[in-house]
Design an enzyme around this catalytic site. Sequence first.
Site: not given
Length: 806
Positions: A494, A503
């Site tokens: 994740e 990210e």
Amino acid sequence: MAYALLGSFASVDDIAKTPSDDKETAVVKLANRIQDEGYDVLCLPLTTDQWKKRWTETCISSLGDEEHRDRDREQRLADEKRAEDWRSQPAFQLDEVTMTRLDEAQGVVVVASEWLELDAADDWVRHDAAIALQQELAYAAYLGIQSVILPAPRSREHVASYARIVNTCLKSVPYVNLAVRLPIYDPAKLDEGIPASPFVLGRSPRMPSMSMPGTPTLLVSDDSRHAHNRPGPERELNTTWEMWDLIRTICDYNTRLSLALDLALALPSTLGVLNRWSAEPVRHIFLPASTFIANAKGYPVLSKTTQSFLRASMTHQPTIILSGTTDRVHERGGGAAYVQYVRHLERTSPVVRATETEGTVEHFAQGYQDYLQAPLQPLMDNLQSATYETFERDPVKYHQYEEAIFCAVSDLQDVENLIICVAGAGRGPLVARALNALQRAKKDAKIYAVEKNPNAYVTLQRRKAADWGDKVTLVYGDMRALEVPEQADILVSELLGSFGDNELSPECLDGAVRFLKPTGISIPCSYTAHLAPLSSAKLYNEARSGATASGSPAGLETPYVVMLQAVNILSGDGPGVSGACGPRIQECWSFEHPRKDALLDERGLPFSNSHNVRSARLKFHIPHAGVMHGLAGYFEAVLYGTIGLSIHPERKDHVSKDMLSWFPLFFPFREPLYLPSNSELHVTIWRLTNTRQVWYEWHAEAFLAVQAIAAPGWEKPRSSSLGLLSATPSLQDLSMPSSPLIDAVDMPFGSPSDTAMPATPVREPSMARDSGHGVHRARGEPLTVIKIGQTNLHNPGGRSSWIGLE
Ligand SMILES: C[S@@+](CC[C@H](N)C(=O)[O-])C[C@H]1O[C@@H](n2cnc3c(N)ncnc32)[C@H](O)[C@@H]1O
């Protein structure tokens, strides 16, 4: 919790009728009384009819119009001297103001003299109105009044003058908040035969009485009284909004300038157009008793459209100012019925309900609405324990992951010695969910948990010791560099941002995929970034204040994470003028894992990051005019099979309802971009990289379809082989364009029609609308697409914002 404040309007007559005594003035008594009646705020005019009379005599009568031409010269000189005296030293007489004491002024919202024509055609009237307004604002500031509602603009023609005066006032009265009063639209203009208000066209002597806050009427253009030029509802609605847009632009988006929307007139049912007000700073809403209709039992209620509009407006936390509630406009309920009804609308507003319901994003995000946050950099930075704790409060995300792992494990029934690797384990919630999934599937597996944050690694050790034991093996280090002892069947990660890849999930998983067997499953297996054009004065101002403070454009070239609230998505579904537009919210690009295409070195790592470069060119249909302040970014991820994560506004509730972990991303524009109704927006966005950084660059262009009408002076060829041309128009044939920008359009080139003739601005009545889904050609009249605006290239070379790879 109250979202709206309720205001009660007291007229000069109401004040005069309220007896005062030594202790309490009429205004103080009224303020106390309305509080007992359930209101929060008293709204009243700042000045009395005496002031209007003196100003009119001083500034209008001395102008020397027909009526006064015969007066003797001496009298006229005396009048002019009186006016000059006032201009040089403007001051009120005691009976010209409604308040004189601080206790009267506390917490009130005042309405400046609504008869002041700051946009009068006559220079002198305008000049004196400006002096009068400054005088009123200075007096309001003296009494410590914080909110003043300005006289409404009335003339599209002179609205720039109005705006210039307001801008001067904002500078000269530094602490007072000013609100521009504006009807959402003026249906009288659509009704042929109804003469324009004398208030609009006439001079001040014929001004209406101030017993109620009269609903201002807009003068769009004098031509609009002629039937063949009558504006359609869309144009009428655009005009009021465009006036506001011009005013706030001239006032440089001053944060002390807001809107007082006037709902005195029934709203049109075109809700799409009304959405635009959600992106504007609506601080007050005028709601006279006459706007209400009677229900079957005679109680006051509002039309469906007005109800929806008010419910949606609760996001602004406005002051809703009721007036005329004691005038017995409705048979039943008395004054209290209006208050109860508005409070009922507040309680049943979707935004209020969502905010008050535990477990919703709106409830979770209270206080964060429209608040810009720098995106996390979990690769470059080590997250704090409190940040992980916030992640872990989202039950939906972990539920989705557990389901995905459960389904994947179930599908791998035949695999012996199952191995799961959690890459980027943080404090371990996905490890715990993987164990749950295994238990539910009645399977055993060995779990590797990889984490590079040394501090989170301590928590992982504690959890292993306390809960997981030998079932979990911890591996400390960067997944792009370390080796794991064996390859996994399932790789769980994740590393997603609000835009999916922001990210650096693609780069990290390029490293982690080495831990996966060639037949292995990645959870997530793909994610997609989405974009939509966004209007939000608030976000633009927030991003700009950062840029102004630092003196560099960085604040306006940085994507922010933000819980969007006072925003409007400008795009609509539909093919647009080119016929090539995509949906309202569009896909930019995707990443898939495990990826098959990258060339790998002997360690299994890609040679460069070039395969993670992306670009997208998106075409959006813009049905209603608006100002674009940037782009809203969203993501969707497929975890496994049909299980996913989504913050896509139209799909999130189907995919992962009430997921809290991600707010959208906002890519600001350095300058707002005006988009007329039925225009087309082309957005280009790039994901770029070097050895140390990843960054985004973005750019937008606006286009408008116009009909190929010849420029004045061009003569129609006697026979046109193209067969496209309409007759040469005379100048009179070109009615006023729907947007001031159309005036600035250059002759197009490079379009098929330019070999025959240049295009000129389109005549609006012949541009048929396709119920908000684009423009189609009127028979025999060709359309050509011309460019009308563009932005800078934002963040070139990642100069203002980037995500670190090291
Ligand atoms: C967004 S957090 C998710 C943490 C946890 N899985 C959860 O759901 O709460 C991403 C985690 O991945 C870790 N991480 C990021 N890049 C990494 C890398 N290259 N190698 C190892 N860990 C990494 C970060 O330190 C962080 O703990």
